[in-house]
Write a protein that holds these residues in place. Structure first.
Motif, short mmCIF file in Angstrom:
data_model
loop_
_atom_site.label_atom_id
_atom_site.label_comp_id
_atom_site.label_asym_id
_atom_site.label_seq_id
_atom_site.Cartn_x
_atom_site.Cartn_y
_atom_site.Cartn_z
N HIS A 6 25.20 78.82 -21.25
CA HIS A 6 25.49 80.05 -20.52
C HIS A 6 26.30 80.96 -21.43
O HIS A 6 26.88 80.51 -22.42
CB HIS A 6 26.27 79.76 -19.23
N SER A 7 26.35 82.23 -21.10
CA SER A 7 27.06 83.19 -21.94
C SER A 7 28.56 83.10 -21.68
O SER A 7 29.02 83.29 -20.54
CB SER A 7 26.58 84.61 -21.66
N PRO A 8 29.37 82.84 -22.71
CA PRO A 8 30.83 82.79 -22.54
C PRO A 8 31.49 84.16 -22.69
O PRO A 8 32.72 84.25 -22.61
CB PRO A 8 31.26 81.85 -23.67
N ILE A 9 30.70 85.20 -22.88
CA ILE A 9 31.23 86.54 -23.11
C ILE A 9 31.35 87.26 -21.77
O ILE A 9 30.37 87.35 -21.02
CB ILE A 9 30.34 87.33 -24.08
N GLN A 40 37.53 96.60 -33.77
CA GLN A 40 36.29 97.34 -33.54
C GLN A 40 35.08 96.50 -33.95
O GLN A 40 34.06 96.48 -33.26
CB GLN A 40 36.32 98.64 -34.34
N ASP A 41 35.20 95.79 -35.07
CA ASP A 41 34.12 94.92 -35.50
C ASP A 41 33.93 93.76 -34.53
O ASP A 41 32.79 93.35 -34.26
CB ASP A 41 34.41 94.39 -36.91
N THR A 42 35.02 93.23 -33.99
CA THR A 42 34.93 92.16 -33.00
C THR A 42 34.17 92.62 -31.76
O THR A 42 33.31 91.90 -31.23
CB THR A 42 36.34 91.68 -32.60
N CYS A 43 34.46 93.83 -31.32
CA CYS A 43 33.75 94.38 -30.17
C CYS A 43 32.27 94.56 -30.47
O CYS A 43 31.40 94.29 -29.63
CB CYS A 43 34.38 95.72 -29.79
N THR A 44 31.95 94.99 -31.70
CA THR A 44 30.55 95.17 -32.10
C THR A 44 29.80 93.85 -32.11
O THR A 44 28.64 93.77 -31.65
CB THR A 44 30.49 95.83 -33.48
N GLN A 45 30.43 92.79 -32.61
CA GLN A 45 29.76 91.49 -32.69
C GLN A 45 29.56 90.88 -31.30
O GLN A 45 28.53 90.26 -31.03
CB GLN A 45 30.58 90.53 -33.57
N LEU A 46 30.53 91.05 -30.42
CA LEU A 46 30.36 90.57 -29.05
C LEU A 46 29.24 91.31 -28.34
O LEU A 46 28.45 90.72 -27.60
CB LEU A 46 31.66 90.74 -28.27
N LEU A 47 29.16 92.60 -28.60
CA LEU A 47 28.09 93.41 -28.00
C LEU A 47 26.72 92.97 -28.51
O LEU A 47 25.73 93.00 -27.77
CB LEU A 47 28.33 94.88 -28.32
N ALA A 48 26.65 92.53 -29.77
CA ALA A 48 25.38 92.09 -30.34
C ALA A 48 24.95 90.72 -29.79
O ALA A 48 23.76 90.46 -29.62
CB ALA A 48 25.48 92.04 -31.86
N GLY A 103 23.28 82.32 -24.38
CA GLY A 103 22.93 81.49 -23.24
C GLY A 103 21.51 81.72 -22.74
O GLY A 103 21.09 81.08 -21.78
N LYS A 104 20.76 82.60 -23.38
CA LYS A 104 19.39 82.89 -22.97
C LYS A 104 18.45 82.62 -24.15
O LYS A 104 18.02 81.50 -24.37
CB LYS A 104 19.28 84.33 -22.49
#
Length: 235
Positions: A34-37, A132-140, A146-147
């Motif tokens: 599952h997605s942990p984000i 900002q990079d952390t936010c970009t990687q989470l968004l990607a 999880g899918k």
């Protein structure tokens, strides 16, 4: 014969459950069913960005291999290490904000990453750029976590990009033909070598004729130098 049965201890059962459950203890093979984000991770990162000093120095890797989904996971893994380090030097209020952001990316610690390679290069940047990079990687990662992408076991070894100084692009045969310098023919080379010598000899001969004509003009008054040279040439 009486057999003594130990009394049931709920604490020991809970500990056993934590040890045996892969969902609770993390997955060393880096598998996420599952997605942990969370859905509001960008809000929590924004709150920390507004609180932190913009010029606080951190380091980021600049030569991570551009591997699909792995690069984002590696970046989060390195960012999580910085969150842990910053918590040790931050004040109480900042520690709370750091812990909130750290919770968003703490899922990377369930992956048994190999030690960082020596080829990894870091540069200093501002903490705002790291967040900002952390936010970009989470968004990607969020759409597929999880899918479509559940198993990240191939990402356990952080990889670097090949060194550009050691890898040169191959040159095509056509390019080699275009850039190849044709070898001059031997007769043309000899001609180019003899040309300066010929010019020097002609200049020396002309100089000698001019000096002879000048001497004759001095010995024969009324005769111009040009006439003396013409007479010398005719003679």
């Amino acid at each position: 014969m009486t057999v003594l049965v130990p009394a049931w201890n709920p604490n020991s059962s809970l500990l056993l459950l934590l040890l045996l459950s892969p969902c609770l203890r993390g997955t060393p093979d880096c598998f996420f069913s599952h997605s942990p984000i969370s859905s509001n991770f960008h809000v929590r990162i924004s709150e920390l960005t507004d609180y932190l000093l913009k010029d606080y120095p951190v380091t980021v890797a600049i030569n991570l291999q551009d591997e699909k989904h792995c690069k984002a996971l590696w970046s989060l893994f390195l960012a999580q290490r910085w969150m842990e380090r910053l918590k040790t030097v931050a004040g109480s209020e900042m520690q709370k904000l750091l812990e909130v952001v750290n919770t968003e990316i703490h899922f990377v610690t369930s992956c048994a990453f190999r030690p960082l390679p020596e080829c990894l290069r870091f540069v200093q940047t501002n903490i705002s750029h790291l967040l900002q990079d952390t936010c970009t990687q989470l968004l990607a990662l969020k759409p597929c976590m999880g899918k479509a992408c559940q198993n990240f076991s191939r990402c356990l070894e952080v990889q670097c990009q090949p060194d550009s100084s050691t890898l040169l692009p191959p040159r095509s045969p056509v390019a080699l033909e275009v850039t190849e310098i044709p070898e001059p023919q031997s007769s043309q080379l000899l001609l180019w070598l003899l040309l300066p010598l010929t010019l020097v000899l002609l200049a020396a001969a002309w100089g000698l004729r001019w000096q002879r004509a000048r001497r004759r003009a001095e010995l024969r008054p009324g005769v111009h130098i040009g006439e003396g040279i013409s007479d010398n040439v005719l003679s």
